[in-house]
Design an enzyme around this catalytic site. Structure first.
Site, mmCIF file in Angstrom:
data_model
loop_
_atom_site.group_PDB
_atom_site.id
_atom_site.type_symbol
_atom_site.label_atom_id
_atom_site.label_comp_id
_atom_site.label_asym_id
_atom_site.label_seq_id
_atom_site.Cartn_x
_atom_site.Cartn_y
_atom_site.Cartn_z
ATOM 1 N N CYS A 29 -23.488 27.902 -17.538
ATOM 2 C CA CYS A 29 -22.566 26.128 -17.329
ATOM 3 C C CYS A 29 -23.677 24.762 -17.039
ATOM 4 C CB CYS A 29 -21.007 26.713 -16.836
ATOM 5 S SG CYS A 29 -20.055 27.795 -16.845
ATOM 6 N N HIS A 48 -13.159 23.583 -19.668
ATOM 7 C CA HIS A 48 -14.945 23.552 -19.001
ATOM 8 C C HIS A 48 -14.953 23.967 -20.336
ATOM 9 C CE1 HIS A 48 -17.925 24.865 -17.674
ATOM 10 N NE2 HIS A 48 -17.388 25.486 -16.772
ATOM 11 N N CYS A 50 -21.558 23.800 -11.043
ATOM 12 C CA CYS A 50 -22.225 25.796 -10.695
ATOM 13 C C CYS A 50 -22.037 26.772 -11.891
ATOM 14 C CB CYS A 50 -21.115 26.074 -10.416
ATOM 15 S SG CYS A 50 -19.903 26.199 -10.580
#
Lengths: 287, 437
Positions: free
Chosen positions: B101, B394, B424
């Site tokens: 990510c 996301h 994160c």
């Protein structure tokens, strides 16, 4: 006055049973119209993957042709043309895009025949497909499909054949396509053009071909997809279908820019690997 | 023959890196509006939108850097292939990056490094992910049989390879949202961190609510007009719920951490769902931006990655930014109090809250971060003020570029200031960046 088209399969069946007129005929005066047409995103995505286009918010240059195809078939079987649907050969196609059509737009599609003429191998008819966003005045997209009815007779002299656009030169960019045996079936599935010559070798043999053929529109769309991202919004592609592309095949694609003094844009060709047979030639011109 | 005298070694000055523009597709829930779009399609859409908005059609950029987390093996050159479909000059080079990510922000950091060093004057960084069009692999046993078959040169060897076939091998391997080392899903890891820091359900729901309200308000005031380009008929993020309420969020059943002693607090409302989308940012030198008559939104000042040992020391999987941020602030002489905009990626509401709690905890900051005292308090009025991942969704590799563009514009809008970005990532990693205008 427009009419709404019947389902495609019904038209194919009808073309086999309804007798065709003999001798001279007038051009049909009718236009087949469809309102409230929406692009099916699944079909667009499948078509784009098969032809090599990314999935964009605007329709690929050749795509609106699919929206008018059912109406084209309807016109061909319901009007007094002196030939049958099966056996027609797609010999040329023009795509004119004045502005890209958004995928989510509600569209109006109309199809009409504009010209019929004797040809040295029979007769040709031009079907014009126009697509506009609902509420827009002028069509954003126009396609002219030229079909040859081999052996059909029309009165009058055979007009001189139009010259083919020049093929890309020896310095052109080269691509190699490995065209699978199922390409015809897969294109039939997304386009609705289920002409048996594209589906399987036995069916094609019944109609005089050694093996199944790629749809000309697949070959044309695959060729134009090579230019995707390089073309302006307002553009015309003039496609000539030369020799049929028997499946499976490995063919060569060539494309090159055309100098501004010759009108700019691009030219492309699809040829057999040894260069002996030309399957398709296109001339792409900015408007 | 004598070798030519080498030119004198020069130390080139590090150049400031401007964030010039950003663009993304609206994000869509997996299986929704973009169900048929690939990560490459999405990346093309995001980059083409950016190129169109900045008038860069036909421009040869120094480099395009992007990535996807869920990546097909055929997409080994994903970004380069996408560039060839965009309106950019086909002679624009590209490369792929993968850092889970953190990918989207890492692409910007890598590109910024090249710009700072004078290797590149302008480029695009970004990322795309499609959870709808996720790769599916053949069974590992079948893969080994097929590879052996490919190596076999004799009929006997081929037969021997084929003897390895088993009926169960027809079942393909689906990508799973599970950590490679622990087998736990990211949500289960986050639930453990939430329990450790005592993050309440109510606090998580409040953060989720704020995310939706902030994103909706930002859309309403036109904030995203030059940051988002509609794609396939979607004009706003499909996951945005402008009318969600505390009551609606409170109704949802917890989905993670139900096996823990502490009460389960993480729901579908305060966790991000699988999402499809892409985002891109244009980075350049100030001179390049001026030459192209483009305004500079902000400057990317510095960045820092970190990793934690979630495998052996049981550290929170998503807590690496907790470690990256103090290092980054210290190196630049900034404190949390200097910040005007704080963007902490909302993988889960609990991740954000645990991160803030850790920075406020004196014992943790002394013992684990090696600080003299607590790092400090993040002013909640400055946190994720234009909404974040809980409301936008996301798409893993796209999130970094989404946040960087939003941050740069927030700073430009307020006429200057300092911002922190913290993201994160899977594998116990994290990335943080400082932006200034």
């Amino acid at each position: 006055m427009g009419t709404t088209p019947r389902p495609l399969a019904a038209n194919y069946l009808r073309s086999l049973v309804v007798p065709r007129p003999r001798g001279a005929v007038d051009l049909p005066r009718r236009r087949v119209e469809q309102h409230g047409v929406r692009v099916d995103p699944f079909r667009l995505a499948a078509w784009s993957r098969l032809c090599g286009y990314p999935l964009r918010s605007r329709l690929p240059l050749p795509y609106p042709h699919l929206l008018g195809f059912t109406a084209q078939v309807q016109l061909l079987v319901s009007e007094p043309f002196p030939f049958r649907l099966l056996g027609l050969v797609h010999v040329a196609q023009e795509f004119t895009q004045h502005r890209p059509l958004p995928v989510e737009a509600e569209l109006e599609v109309s199809v009409r025949a504009v010209a019929m003429a004797p040809h040295r191998r029979g007769a040709v008819v031009d079907l014009v497909t126009e697509v506009r966003a609902a509420g827009d005045g002028a069509p954003a997209w126009r396609g002219v499909s030229r079909y040859l009815a081999p052996g059909a007779r029309l009165p009058g002299a055979v007009p001189p054949a139009e010259a083919d656009p020049p093929a890309p030169g020896p310095g052109a960019a080269v691509g190699r396509w490995r065209v699978g045996a199922s390409t015809g079936r897969r294109y039939a599935e997304v386009s609705g053009d289920v002409n048996p010559i594209h589906l399987a070798a036995p069916a094609a043999r019944l109609l005089g071909f050694r093996r199944a053929l790629a749809h000309g529109l697949w070959t044309a769309s695959r060729s134009l997809a090579v230019l995707d991202g390089r073309l302006p919004d307002a553009v015309r592609a003039d496609v000539r279908f030369k020799a049929p592309l028997l499946l499976p095949a490995t063919v060569e694609h060539r494309h090159e820019r055309v100098p501004e003094r010759e009108g700019g844009g691009w030219r492309t060709a699809v040829r057999s690997r040894d260069g002996a047979r030309t399957h398709l030639l296109t001339r792409v011109t900015p408007l | 023959m004598t070798a030519p005298t080498p030119p004198p070694r020069t130390t080139r000055a590090v150049r400031p890196v401007a964030v010039v523009a950003g663009n993304r597709t609206p994000f869509a829930k997996a299986g929704g509006r973009y169900a048929q779009a690939s990560a490459k399609d999405l990346l093309v859409a995001a980059v083409d939108g950016l190129v169109a908005r900045t008038g860069l059609a036909g421009e040869r950029l120094g480099e395009v850097v992007a990535g996807a987390v869920l990546k097909h093996s055929r997409d080994l050159n994903l970004t380069r292939e996408a560039v060839l479909s965009t309106a950019l000059d086909p002679a624009t080079p590209a490369f792929d990056v993968s850092q889970a990510c953190a990918t989207g922000l890492e692409t910007a950091v890598l590109l910024a490094g090249k710009i700072a060093l004078g290797q590149v004057d302008a480029g695009i960084a970004g990322g795309a992910d499609s959870a709808s069009d996720a790769p599916i692999a053949v069974d590992e046993g079948l893969r080994r049989v097929l590879l052996a078959l490919n190596r076999a040169r004799t009929p006997g060897a081929r037969l021997k390879a084929l003897a390895g076939l088993r009926p169960g091998q027809v079942v393909p391997e689906l990508p799973r949202n599970a950590e490679a080392r622990t087998g736990l899903s990211m949500g289960e890891h986050a639930a453990r961190t939430a329990a450790h820091w005592g993050v309440s359900r109510q606090a998580q729901d409040e953060l989720a609510l704020a995310s939706h309200r902030n994103l909706a308000a930002a859309y309403e005031r036109g904030f995203f007009d030059d940051l988002v380009t509609p794609y396939l008929g979607l004009r706003r993020d499909g996951l945005l719920r402008p009318d969600t309420t505390p009551a609606k969020l409170a109704e949802l059943e917890p989905v993670f951490g139900r096996d823990l002693e502490a009460p389960a607090t993480m729901t579908a409302g305060n966790s991000t769902p699988l999402t499809d989308g892409a985002a891109a940012v244009l980075l350049a030198t100030d001179e390049w931006a001026a030459e192209h008559r483009l305004d500079v939104l902000a400057h990317l000042v510095d960045a820092q990655t970190a990793a934690v040992d979630h495998v052996h020391r049981g550290e929170g999987l998503l807590t690496a930014p907790v470690h990256a941020v103090p290092v980054l602030l210290q190196r630049n002489g900034w404190t949390l109090d200097d910040l005007d905009v704080v963007e902490v990626h909302e993988a889960f509401a609990s991740t954000v809250l645990a991160t803030l709690a850790a920075w406020e905890d004196e014992e943790f900051c002394r013992e684990r971060l090696g600080l003299d005292g607590p790092l400090g308090r993040v002013d909640r009025a400055k946190l994720n003020v234009a909404g974040s991942s809980l409301a936008t969704g996301h798409p893993f590799a796209a999130t970094g570029a989404r946040i960087l563009a939003t941050t740069a514009k927030l700073l430009a809008e307020r006429g200057g200031g300092r911002a922190l970005i913290s993201i994160c990532a899977a594998g116990g990693q994290g990335i943080a960046a400082l932006v200034e205008a």
